[in-house]
Design a protein around this motif. Structure first.
Motif, PDB file in Angstrom:
ATOM      1  N   MET A   1      44.496  36.068  58.098  1.00  0.00           N
ATOM      2  CA  MET A   1      43.662  35.793  56.944  1.00  0.00           C
ATOM      3  C   MET A   1      43.906  34.353  56.502  1.00  0.00           C
ATOM      4  O   MET A   1      45.041  33.917  56.357  1.00  0.00           O
ATOM      5  CB  MET A   1      44.019  36.773  55.821  1.00  0.00           C
ATOM      6  CG  MET A   1      43.255  36.533  54.544  1.00  0.00           C
ATOM      7  SD  MET A   1      43.691  37.645  53.187  1.00  0.00           S
ATOM      8  CE  MET A   1      43.432  39.234  53.891  1.00  0.00           C
ATOM      9  N   ALA A   2      42.854  33.628  56.260  1.00  0.00           N
ATOM     10  CA  ALA A   2      42.954  32.256  55.777  1.00  0.00           C
ATOM     11  C   ALA A   2      43.342  32.262  54.298  1.00  0.00           C
ATOM     12  O   ALA A   2      43.094  33.240  53.571  1.00  0.00           O
ATOM     13  CB  ALA A   2      41.623  31.543  55.964  1.00  0.00           C
ATOM     14  N   GLY A   4      42.080  30.753  51.826  1.00  0.00           N
ATOM     15  CA  GLY A   4      40.906  30.906  50.970  1.00  0.00           C
ATOM     16  C   GLY A   4      40.518  32.364  50.794  1.00  0.00           C
ATOM     17  O   GLY A   4      40.120  32.791  49.705  1.00  0.00           O
ATOM     18  N   GLU A   5      40.638  33.125  51.858  1.00  0.00           N
ATOM     19  CA  GLU A   5      40.333  34.556  51.790  1.00  0.00           C
ATOM     20  C   GLU A   5      41.343  35.280  50.900  1.00  0.00           C
ATOM     21  O   GLU A   5      40.991  36.186  50.145  1.00  0.00           O
ATOM     22  CB  GLU A   5      40.357  35.177  53.182  1.00  0.00           C
ATOM     23  CG  GLU A   5      39.248  34.706  54.095  1.00  0.00           C
ATOM     24  CD  GLU A   5      39.415  35.251  55.494  1.00  0.00           C
ATOM     25  OE1 GLU A   5      38.872  36.338  55.760  1.00  0.00           O
ATOM     26  OE2 GLU A   5      40.110  34.592  56.301  1.00  0.00           O
ATOM     27  N   TRP A   6      42.608  34.884  51.004  1.00  0.00           N
ATOM     28  CA  TRP A   6      43.661  35.467  50.180  1.00  0.00           C
ATOM     29  C   TRP A   6      43.351  35.241  48.698  1.00  0.00           C
ATOM     30  O   TRP A   6      43.377  36.172  47.892  1.00  0.00           O
ATOM     31  CB  TRP A   6      44.998  34.833  50.559  1.00  0.00           C
ATOM     32  CG  TRP A   6      46.179  35.324  49.797  1.00  0.00           C
ATOM     33  CD1 TRP A   6      46.782  34.696  48.740  1.00  0.00           C
ATOM     34  CD2 TRP A   6      46.938  36.515  50.026  1.00  0.00           C
ATOM     35  NE1 TRP A   6      47.857  35.421  48.297  1.00  0.00           N
ATOM     36  CE2 TRP A   6      47.972  36.546  49.079  1.00  0.00           C
ATOM     37  CE3 TRP A   6      46.833  37.558  50.942  1.00  0.00           C
ATOM     38  CZ2 TRP A   6      48.904  37.582  49.016  1.00  0.00           C
ATOM     39  CZ3 TRP A   6      47.757  38.575  50.875  1.00  0.00           C
ATOM     40  CH2 TRP A   6      48.779  38.579  49.926  1.00  0.00           C
ATOM     41  N   GLU A   7      43.034  34.016  48.371  1.00  0.00           N
ATOM     42  CA  GLU A   7      42.712  33.672  46.977  1.00  0.00           C
ATOM     43  C   GLU A   7      41.482  34.441  46.507  1.00  0.00           C
ATOM     44  O   GLU A   7      41.451  34.969  45.392  1.00  0.00           O
ATOM     45  CB  GLU A   7      42.490  32.165  46.854  1.00  0.00           C
ATOM     46  CG  GLU A   7      41.990  31.715  45.502  1.00  0.00           C
ATOM     47  CD  GLU A   7      42.972  31.920  44.368  1.00  0.00           C
ATOM     48  OE1 GLU A   7      42.534  31.882  43.201  1.00  0.00           O
ATOM     49  OE2 GLU A   7      44.175  32.132  44.622  1.00  0.00           O
ATOM     50  N   GLU A   8      40.479  34.537  47.352  1.00  0.00           N
ATOM     51  CA  GLU A   8      39.257  35.259  47.002  1.00  0.00           C
ATOM     52  C   GLU A   8      39.551  36.735  46.714  1.00  0.00           C
ATOM     53  O   GLU A   8      39.004  37.309  45.772  1.00  0.00           O
ATOM     54  CB  GLU A   8      38.240  35.127  48.134  1.00  0.00           C
ATOM     55  CG  GLU A   8      36.895  35.724  47.819  1.00  0.00           C
ATOM     56  CD  GLU A   8      35.898  35.508  48.943  1.00  0.00           C
ATOM     57  OE1 GLU A   8      35.127  36.448  49.243  1.00  0.00           O
ATOM     58  OE2 GLU A   8      35.897  34.401  49.527  1.00  0.00           O
ATOM     59  N   ARG A   9      40.401  37.345  47.505  1.00  0.00           N
ATOM     60  CA  ARG A   9      40.749  38.757  47.286  1.00  0.00           C
ATOM     61  C   ARG A   9      41.400  38.940  45.923  1.00  0.00           C
ATOM     62  O   ARG A   9      41.148  39.919  45.230  1.00  0.00           O
ATOM     63  CB  ARG A   9      41.648  39.265  48.399  1.00  0.00           C
ATOM     64  CG  ARG A   9      40.880  39.381  49.712  1.00  0.00           C
ATOM     65  CD  ARG A   9      41.676  40.024  50.760  1.00  0.00           C
ATOM     66  NE  ARG A   9      41.640  41.478  50.528  1.00  0.00           N
ATOM     67  CZ  ARG A   9      42.060  42.363  51.389  1.00  0.00           C
ATOM     68  NH1 ARG A   9      42.571  41.967  52.538  1.00  0.00           N
ATOM     69  NH2 ARG A   9      42.005  43.643  51.126  1.00  0.00           N
ATOM     70  N   TRP A  10      42.261  38.003  45.534  1.00  0.00           N
ATOM     71  CA  TRP A  10      42.885  38.097  44.211  1.00  0.00           C
ATOM     72  C   TRP A  10      41.847  37.921  43.110  1.00  0.00           C
ATOM     73  O   TRP A  10      41.859  38.643  42.116  1.00  0.00           O
ATOM     74  CB  TRP A  10      44.013  37.069  44.070  1.00  0.00           C
ATOM     75  CG  TRP A  10      45.277  37.587  44.666  1.00  0.00           C
ATOM     76  CD1 TRP A  10      45.787  37.310  45.897  1.00  0.00           C
ATOM     77  CD2 TRP A  10      46.174  38.518  44.056  1.00  0.00           C
ATOM     78  NE1 TRP A  10      46.952  38.010  46.097  1.00  0.00           N
ATOM     79  CE2 TRP A  10      47.216  38.757  44.974  1.00  0.00           C
ATOM     80  CE3 TRP A  10      46.207  39.174  42.830  1.00  0.00           C
ATOM     81  CZ2 TRP A  10      48.274  39.620  44.704  1.00  0.00           C
ATOM     82  CZ3 TRP A  10      47.262  40.023  42.557  1.00  0.00           C
ATOM     83  CH2 TRP A  10      48.273  40.246  43.489  1.00  0.00           C
ATOM     84  N   GLN A  12      38.738  38.636  43.198  1.00  0.00           N
ATOM     85  CA  GLN A  12      37.869  39.820  43.164  1.00  0.00           C
ATOM     86  C   GLN A  12      38.651  41.112  42.915  1.00  0.00           C
ATOM     87  O   GLN A  12      38.082  42.193  42.944  1.00  0.00           O
ATOM     88  CB  GLN A  12      37.084  39.915  44.469  1.00  0.00           C
ATOM     89  CG  GLN A  12      36.139  38.768  44.686  1.00  0.00           C
ATOM     90  CD  GLN A  12      35.464  38.831  46.045  1.00  0.00           C
ATOM     91  OE1 GLN A  12      35.793  39.639  46.904  1.00  0.00           O
ATOM     92  NE2 GLN A  12      34.490  37.954  46.251  1.00  0.00           N
ATOM     93  N   LYS A  14      40.641  42.612  44.837  1.00  0.00           N
ATOM     94  CA  LYS A  14      40.680  43.439  46.046  1.00  0.00           C
ATOM     95  C   LYS A  14      42.089  43.354  46.626  1.00  0.00           C
ATOM     96  O   LYS A  14      42.318  42.758  47.673  1.00  0.00           O
ATOM     97  CB  LYS A  14      39.644  42.961  47.060  1.00  0.00           C
ATOM     98  CG  LYS A  14      38.218  43.165  46.604  1.00  0.00           C
ATOM     99  CD  LYS A  14      37.230  42.722  47.659  1.00  0.00           C
ATOM    100  CE  LYS A  14      35.805  42.975  47.202  1.00  0.00           C
ATOM    101  NZ  LYS A  14      34.836  42.506  48.202  1.00  0.00           N
ATOM    102  N   SER A  69      47.680  32.040  44.620  1.00  0.00           N
ATOM    103  CA  SER A  69      46.787  32.600  43.613  1.00  0.00           C
ATOM    104  C   SER A  69      47.414  32.512  42.222  1.00  0.00           C
ATOM    105  O   SER A  69      48.388  33.201  41.921  1.00  0.00           O
ATOM    106  CB  SER A  69      46.464  34.061  43.933  1.00  0.00           C
ATOM    107  OG  SER A  69      45.775  34.651  42.849  1.00  0.00           O
TER     108      SER A  69
END
Length: 98
Positions: A1-2, A4-10, A12, A14, A69
């Protein structure tokens, strides 16, 4: 997982990977991990708001968690009723001690 994806999950919320309890394998094997040592230093990369960190700190160990995050960082401190400060560099710090 990149990252950016990690931050996005937090962002959202998720975060189904987050565990509300100390990891059972860590609890079961803590004596093996410590091997009779006290004041052990633990490092948690991409720590989220892992409750394991406070559990280890409560046992007198030194814990460093690294997280990208800001939401996760703030939630960790707030959910554990810990005071913290934000450094000009963007780093968060606590002097949490028993």
């Amino acid at each position: 997982m990149a990252l950016g994806e990690w931050e996005e999950r937090w962002q959202q919320n998720k975060i189904s990977f987050h565990q509300p309890e100390v990891h059972k394998m860590l609890k079961k094997n803590i004596d093996k991990v410590l091997n009779g040592r006290t004041g052990v230093r633990f490092f948690f990369p991409l720590c989220g708001k892992a409750v394991d960190m406070k559990w280890l700190a409560d046992m007198g160990h030194s814990v460093v968690g690294v997280e990208i995050s800001e939401k996760a960082i703030r939630q960790f401190f707030e959910e554990n009723n810990m005071t913290y400060s934000e450094e000009p560099s963007g780093l968060y710090h606590t002097s949490y001690q028993l």
